[in-house]
Every structure is written in C-alpha cells, then in structure tokens.
Design a protein around this motif. Structure first.
Motif, short mmCIF file in Angstrom:
data_model
loop_
_atom_site.label_atom_id
_atom_site.label_comp_id
_atom_site.label_asym_id
_atom_site.label_seq_id
_atom_site.Cartn_x
_atom_site.Cartn_y
_atom_site.Cartn_z
N UNK A 266 61.45 43.58 16.61
CA UNK A 266 61.58 44.24 17.93
C UNK A 266 61.09 43.25 19.05
N UNK A 267 61.74 43.39 20.29
CA UNK A 267 61.28 42.53 21.32
C UNK A 267 59.99 43.51 21.85
N UNK A 268 58.91 42.53 22.15
CA UNK A 268 57.65 42.95 22.63
C UNK A 268 57.66 42.36 24.16
N UNK A 269 57.20 43.18 24.90
CA UNK A 269 56.83 42.64 26.22
C UNK A 269 55.57 43.04 26.62
N UNK A 270 54.60 42.24 26.73
CA UNK A 270 53.18 42.47 27.26
C UNK A 270 53.06 42.17 28.67
N UNK A 271 52.52 43.01 29.38
CA UNK A 271 52.31 42.66 31.05
C UNK A 271 50.91 42.23 31.09
N UNK A 272 50.97 41.18 31.86
CA UNK A 272 49.42 40.52 31.99
C UNK A 272 48.70 41.33 33.26
N UNK A 273 49.42 42.48 33.80
CA UNK A 273 48.72 43.06 34.67
C UNK A 273 48.18 42.73 36.00
N UNK A 274 48.13 43.59 37.10
CA UNK A 274 47.58 43.06 38.40
C UNK A 274 45.98 42.98 38.47
N UNK A 275 45.44 43.53 37.85
CA UNK A 275 43.88 43.65 38.08
C UNK A 275 43.01 43.29 36.82
N UNK A 276 41.70 43.71 36.96
CA UNK A 276 40.75 43.40 36.12
C UNK A 276 39.43 44.35 36.42
N UNK A 277 38.72 44.28 35.45
CA UNK A 277 37.42 45.04 35.77
C UNK A 277 36.85 44.54 37.20
N UNK A 278 36.53 45.19 38.00
CA UNK A 278 36.26 45.20 39.39
C UNK A 278 34.64 44.33 39.38
N UNK A 279 34.04 44.48 38.27
CA UNK A 279 32.74 43.84 38.04
C UNK A 279 32.85 42.40 37.52
N UNK A 280 34.02 42.06 36.97
CA UNK A 280 34.38 40.68 36.57
C UNK A 280 35.69 40.32 37.06
N UNK A 281 36.06 40.18 38.35
CA UNK A 281 37.19 40.05 39.05
C UNK A 281 37.58 38.54 38.82
N UNK A 282 37.65 37.85 37.67
CA UNK A 282 37.82 36.46 37.44
C UNK A 282 39.08 36.39 36.66
N UNK A 283 40.17 35.65 37.29
CA UNK A 283 41.35 35.36 36.45
C UNK A 283 41.41 33.71 36.70
N UNK A 284 41.63 33.11 35.49
CA UNK A 284 42.06 31.83 35.76
C UNK A 284 43.16 31.17 34.75
N UNK A 285 44.11 30.54 35.45
CA UNK A 285 45.50 29.96 34.87
C UNK A 285 46.18 31.25 34.32
N UNK A 286 46.08 32.42 34.95
CA UNK A 286 46.71 33.81 34.49
C UNK A 286 46.80 34.52 35.68
N UNK A 287 47.63 34.23 36.70
CA UNK A 287 47.87 34.88 37.87
C UNK A 287 48.13 36.47 37.63
N UNK A 288 47.64 37.64 38.58
CA UNK A 288 48.16 38.76 38.11
C UNK A 288 49.65 39.05 38.51
N UNK A 289 50.15 39.96 37.80
CA UNK A 289 51.81 40.11 37.98
C UNK A 289 52.33 41.52 37.49
N UNK A 290 53.51 41.51 37.97
CA UNK A 290 54.29 42.84 37.34
C UNK A 290 55.49 41.96 36.70
#
Length: 301
Positions: A266-290
């Motif tokens: 099957x094709x699998x599509x995984x969204x990287x999402x728009x957010x994170x746990x607000x207590x650990x709002x850290x993203x690196x080399x992985x921008x939030x997205x739809x």
C-alpha cells in the motif's frame, strides 16, 4: 580546547534558539501525487492534517490553519492530536472554518482524550512511549464535544468504523482505528476486503504501528494515512529522523512510502504535523506542515 568548547556552546545555543523560536513557526504545505485511482478518474485533492496540538493563544498557527481552506481540497483527512488544552476546542472549530464544509474523515490521537503534561524532552528519543488506555490522572479534553463538532458538519468518525464518500464521481471507502499509541485500536471492528464496487479503499489511523498497517495492507487498501510521528520532530540534517515514537522505521517518519504485508503493498502517507507538546515546542530540521495530496490514476504495483 577552551576556544573549541566555546564555539560548540555557541553553536548549540544557536540551534536551540532556532529550534525553539523559528522552525516551530515555519508552517508549510507539502505537496505530493500518488497514483492510486482507476484509469480515467479525475484527480482528487486530499488535505491531510494532523497533530495540531492546539493552544488557544497560538496566533500564528491559528492563522495558518484558517488559510488552509484556500487550498480548495476535495477531501480533508484529520489524523488526530488536535488539542493541547480544553479551551482550544472553540478556536479549532472556528479556524477550520470553511474546511468543515468539505467532505472529511477523522480519527483521534491521545491528545484528543487528555492534555499533554511536562516531561523530559529527551524521553521522546528513548523509543516508543505508548501506554495502555486513557489515563484518568491526566487533564481530560472535550473529546465528545470535538467528535460532535466534526460529525455535525458531515465528517465521518472512523474510530473503529467504516464509511463511504462519493468524491469526483468515485466511490471511496474508508476505515479507521482509534489510537494505537494508547492501545485503543481494534482492527477486527473494520477488517475485511473492501466492499464490491469500491473505486478506492483508504485506511486512516493516528499512530502508524505495524500491526495496523499490516492488517490494512493485507486487506487490500491502496492508501493509508497516519500522523503521530511529528516527522521525527528533531532530525539530523542530511540523515533524517532519529525516532518515530512507534515501531515505524525512522526513514518513513514523514511523507509517502510503501508498506508491504502479506504479499501486498500500500501507499503510506505520514504527516509531520503542525505542532508538538507545548511543554517541548522544539522542532529541528523538520518544519511543521500539512500535506496536499493529489490522487491520480495509475498502478499501485
């Protein structure tokens, strides 16, 4: 030695500042085409949204969500983890706005049941943090109000359910599971081959655990959509994700890939999402997205 250490400390501080104050707000739209439709079919534009982890005062994230209706999708697929606090429900529904008038389907993640709480940010890198069921010791979110708000606009609740929509003249069948990360999934509720006459069978789940992906693929679903991974959230440039917080290989942490099971794929599509746990709002080399997926005719082989 001292100068080298100072340089390293400056670099680390710069990376921390970037991952905390810049990248989490670099909201993007990923675009992809998948050949899953029968010959001669009109393309279907699918907006895959996931992992908002919304807090009411997140103005920039809310503005981005409000603008998504301008993408004019034919279908919205929401793979869960919408909320990070009880007071975010009304802002979420307000910001989805005209998207709620578009045909849609949804499943829930853990942050549709209970709110996140402070935790060691390095714990995410330790591996799978799944737990058994919804814990009563966590702040409860307005789950049923969220369900009612989405279904009242015609969106299909796929938490352990099947459903069908007609899209661009095609009969599309959906099936979904409740959150596998909480061990709430029971694929037996939706198992079996697609119904006769269906043009496309789609699976929807929050956390892409292999037991769910294997079962959906074995049943002949051509496309599976999931979220949960945050794309790895903290990635190494040139290498990619270090973890997915489930048993999905890190190389499949976001975007489209193939899943194989029982001699099928099957094709699998995984969204990287728009957010994170607000207590650990850290993203690196992985921008939030739809993701705006365009489904087109072609072979799944």
């Amino acid at each position: 030695m001292g100068r080298g250490f100072r340089r390293l400390a400056i670099l680390a501080a710069a990376c921390f500042a970037y991952g905390t104050f810049i990248e989490p707000y670099d909201f993007r739209v990923r675009r992809a085409r998948l050949k899953v439709l029968p010959a001669g079919a009109a393309p279907i534009r699918v907006l895959h949204i996931s992992d908002f982890h919304l807090v009411a005062n997140q103005r920039r994230k809310r503005a981005f969500i409000r603008a998504l209706a301008g993408l004019e999708p034919d279908l919205v697929v929401n793979t869960g983890d919408n909320l990070a606090s009880p007071d975010a429900l009304a802002p979420l529904i307000e910001d989805l706005g005209r998207l709620l008038d578009v045909p849609g389907v949804f499943v829930f993640g853990s942050n549709d049941y209970t709110a996140p709480r402070p935790k060691n940010p390095l714990g995410y890198l330790a591996g799978d943090t799944s737990r058994e069921g919804v814990h009563a010791d966590r702040q409860q979110l307005p789950t049923e109000e969220l369900r009612e708000a989405l279904t009242s606009h015609g969106w299909l609740d796929l938490n352990g359910k099947r459903g069908e929509l007609e899209l661009r003249g095609l009969r599309v069948e959906f099936r979904g599971t409740d959150d596998a990360h909480l061990n709430l999934d029971d694929y037996r509720l939706v198992s079996g081959r697609p119904a006769r006459g269906v043009d496309l069978a789609v699976g929807v789940t929050h956390a892409p655990y292999s037991r769910v992906l294997d079962a959906m693929t074995a049943d002949g679903l051509r496309l599976i959509l999931a979220g949960h991974t945050h794309g790895g959230q903290v990635c190494v440039p040139g290498f990619g994700a270090l973890t997915t917080n489930c048993d999905l290989p890190p190389r499949q942490a976001k975007g489209a890939s193939r899943h194989h099971a029982a001699g099928r794929r099957s094709w699998l599509h995984v969204s990287a999402g728009l957010g994170a746990n607000p207590y650990t709002p850290f993203r690196f080399a992985c921008p939030p997205e739809v993701t705006l997926l365009t489904l087109v005719p072609g072979s799944n082989g």
